[in-house]
Design a protein around this motif. Structure first.
Motif, PDB file in Angstrom:
ATOM      1  N   ILE A 164       0.840  -1.207   0.000  1.00 38.64           N
ATOM      2  CA  ILE A 164       0.000   0.000   0.000  1.00 38.64           C
ATOM      3  C   ILE A 164       0.871   1.252   0.000  1.00 38.64           C
ATOM      4  O   ILE A 164       0.626   2.210  -0.744  1.00 38.64           O
ATOM      5  CB  ILE A 164      -0.943  -0.011   1.217  1.00 38.64           C
ATOM      6  N   VAL A 165       1.909   1.251   0.850  1.00 42.26           N
ATOM      7  CA  VAL A 165       2.786   2.427   0.951  1.00 42.26           C
ATOM      8  C   VAL A 165       3.563   2.644  -0.342  1.00 42.26           C
ATOM      9  O   VAL A 165       3.611   3.751  -0.885  1.00 42.26           O
ATOM     10  CB  VAL A 165       3.755   2.272   2.146  1.00 42.26           C
ATOM     11  N   GLY A 174       1.286   3.525  -3.335  1.00 44.88           N
ATOM     12  CA  GLY A 174       0.833   4.916  -3.212  1.00 44.88           C
ATOM     13  C   GLY A 174       1.935   5.900  -3.596  1.00 44.88           C
ATOM     14  O   GLY A 174       1.685   6.892  -4.297  1.00 44.88           O
ATOM     15  N   LYS A 177       2.501   5.936  -7.407  1.00 46.53           N
ATOM     16  CA  LYS A 177       1.465   6.709  -8.101  1.00 46.53           C
ATOM     17  C   LYS A 177       1.699   8.210  -7.939  1.00 46.53           C
ATOM     18  O   LYS A 177       1.495   8.996  -8.884  1.00 46.53           O
ATOM     19  CB  LYS A 177       0.083   6.337  -7.556  1.00 46.53           C
ATOM     20  N   LEU A 178       2.135   8.624  -6.750  1.00 46.06           N
ATOM     21  CA  LEU A 178       2.423  10.035  -6.513  1.00 46.06           C
ATOM     22  C   LEU A 178       3.594  10.503  -7.376  1.00 46.06           C
ATOM     23  O   LEU A 178       3.553  11.590  -7.973  1.00 46.06           O
ATOM     24  CB  LEU A 178       2.740  10.251  -5.028  1.00 46.06           C
TER      25      LEU A 178
END
Length: 492
Positions: free
Chosen positions: A472-473, A476, A479-480
């Motif tokens: 998840i980290v 994320g 994607k950023l």
């Protein structure tokens, strides 16, 4: 130039390796001259205990009022010792094979981890009197109970033991043609056993009984090992020559043994905590452990990315500089850091530099990961700058821009666009690599994973949770980074 470069690398390497030993030698000589170990502890009012809380019933963790606390027989004994000395007890958790290093470098005042006072260990540390005598068992899967009945049954097989323990060496010496695999944590050993990576685990009897009692899939075998009194005993370790502290602790141990507190109170309390841990072994029940772990992981990663980027930028410009000294220093640093494992660097910062400056484990982890990241970021930035066509520089200079202005307004903006994906990969890798700080007791996600495994006697479920959290980290973050990369392209 090449000769000077290699000489510089060798000098840095010698400094890295010689510093801890020279400091440790000086500390040892001072201890021999005048033993003030007890006086120092009483003066500061704190007794620092080093332990590895994954060895029930000696030391493990449980949840009290929503907080993770250390419990077990050893912890109870340590609390009584601190009370008798009139000081507060502070507990530092780390991997078992780091405990004696922490003791020798002054990170902790004493070590309790079900440790056997073997002759080899007595050469480097001072031990208290024996406070508990147990035995050695072999933990097996219950389905294999008919296959393994004694240590001879494991000839030609593979057994596991905790790295750095007497059990590891004992299995090698007393079981013919055996392959011994070392693991840092007891939970890792159980997981390896249940997934058929090993055939048995050589383990101290009380801990073996604890796992057997709380996991119906396991069974115990009396290995009938040839044991000396040291190999069936547990004692407290102190710095070599700390006789005054050892003497004071021995008085406390004598009082504990006279009242038989270990059997009448401490072991019963440990058993109660173990039963509490196994009442609810769902991963949701341990969400605070994982939340704390991911919090520390993100904290370490954020600081390391920030300082690593700054250091990497400085090193990149030093390596691109025409100044031979700057270039040689930056090159030597980058090559040395990239040529040594991050784990060794973390241990050096915590234990080696810690001889001069007593850095907390979290601070040491951030410093080590930042220093490591800086070397890789430097090469990414240098490659990005070199990728910009030289004609850009010539055109900017012909328009009247200074050298610094050319770098700032022309070269760097283009270089950043070129290296953005590589920098993103480095930052994502850093998040995952930061997990190694758990070896010095930083309570990151991997550290909490090990604790949950030890408390719940479940091996796979905590790993799955940790994998999902890391995904998840990192997903994320990727994607950023992709979003900003798109913005850069759009700006073109």
């Amino acid at each position: 130039m090449k000769k000077k470069f290699f000489e510089l690398i060798m000098l840095i390497g010698l400094l890295f390796t010689a510093l801890p030993f020279s400091q440790a030698s000086a500390a040892t000589n001072n201890t021999k001259a005048t033993d003030t170990s007890l006086a120092k502890i009483q003066k500061k009012g704190v007794l620092v205990l080093g332990t590895s809380p994954d060895y029930a019933p000696y030391e493990f963790q449980t949840t009290k009022n929503g907080k993770s606390v250390d419990v077990g027989m050893d912890i109870s004994i340590a609390k009584q010792i601190a009370k008798d000395l009139g000081v507060k007890l502070k507990i530092k958790n780390m991997d078992f094979d780091s405990l004696l290093v922490a003791l020798q470098t002054g990170k902790v005042d004493m070590v309790m981890a079900g440790m056997n006072p073997t002759p080899s260990r007595r050469k480097s540390v001072t031990f208290s009197n024996v406070y508990y005598k147990g035995g050695q068992d072999i933990v097996i899967n219950k389905k294999d109970a008919k296959l393994y009945t004694s240590k001879k049954s494991f000839e030609g097989k593979t057994v596991g033991a905790q790295t750095g323990t007497m059990q590891y060496n004992m299995a090698k010496k007393q079981i013919a043609n055996v392959t011994v695999k070392g693991f840092d944590k007891g939970a890792d050993l159980i997981l390896a056993l249940q997934t058929n990576k090993i055939d048995g685990i050589v383990m101290e009897k009380p801990s073996a009984e604890a796992y057997g009692k709380n996991n119906p899939q396991l069974s115990l075998v009396n290995g009938h090992f040839n044991l000396s009194s040291d190999e069936t005993s547990s004692a407290i370790a102190f710095q070599k020559g700390a006789t005054s502290l050892a003497g004071a602790v021995n008085k406390s141990l004598a009082k504990i043994q006279k009242k038989d507190l270990i059997n009448k109170v401490y072991l019963k309390e440990a058993g109660s905590h173990m039963e509490t841990n196994t009442v609810n072994t769902s991963m949701f029940h341990y969400w605070k452990y994982f939340a704390k772990g991911i919090g520390y992981t993100l904290l370490i990663s954020a600081f390391s990315v920030f300082f690593g980027f700054i250091l990497g930028t400085i090193l990149a410009f030093m390596r691109l500089s025409r100044n031979k000294i700057f270039k040689a220093v930056a090159t030597a640093y980058i090559e040395f850091v990239r040529g040594t494992p991050l784990m060794v660097q973390i241990m050096f910062v915590y234990f080696g530099i810690g001889l001069i400056i007593n850095l907390p484990a979290l601070t040491s982890g951030i410093i080590a990961v930042s220093l490591n990241s800086g070397a890789y970021v430097a090469e990414v930035i240098r490659g990005g700058i070199n990728s910009v066509d030289k004609g850009q520089t010539e055109a900017a200079r012909s328009l009247g821009l200074s050298k610094s202005g050319t770098m700032r307004y022309v070269i760097l903006p283009q270089a950043i666009k070129n290296i953005w994906p590589a920098l993103g990969n480095e930052f994502i890798s850093l998040i995952k690599e930061s997990s190694i700080v758990s070896i010095i007791g930083v309570t990151d996600l991997i550290y909490q994973l090990k604790i949950v495994q030890s408390d719940t006697y479940r091996g796979v479920a905590p790993i799955v949770v940790a994998m999902l959290l890391y995904f998840i980290v990192t997903f994320g973050l990727s994607k950023l980074l992709a979003y900003f990369e798109g913005r850069m392209k759009h700006a073109n």
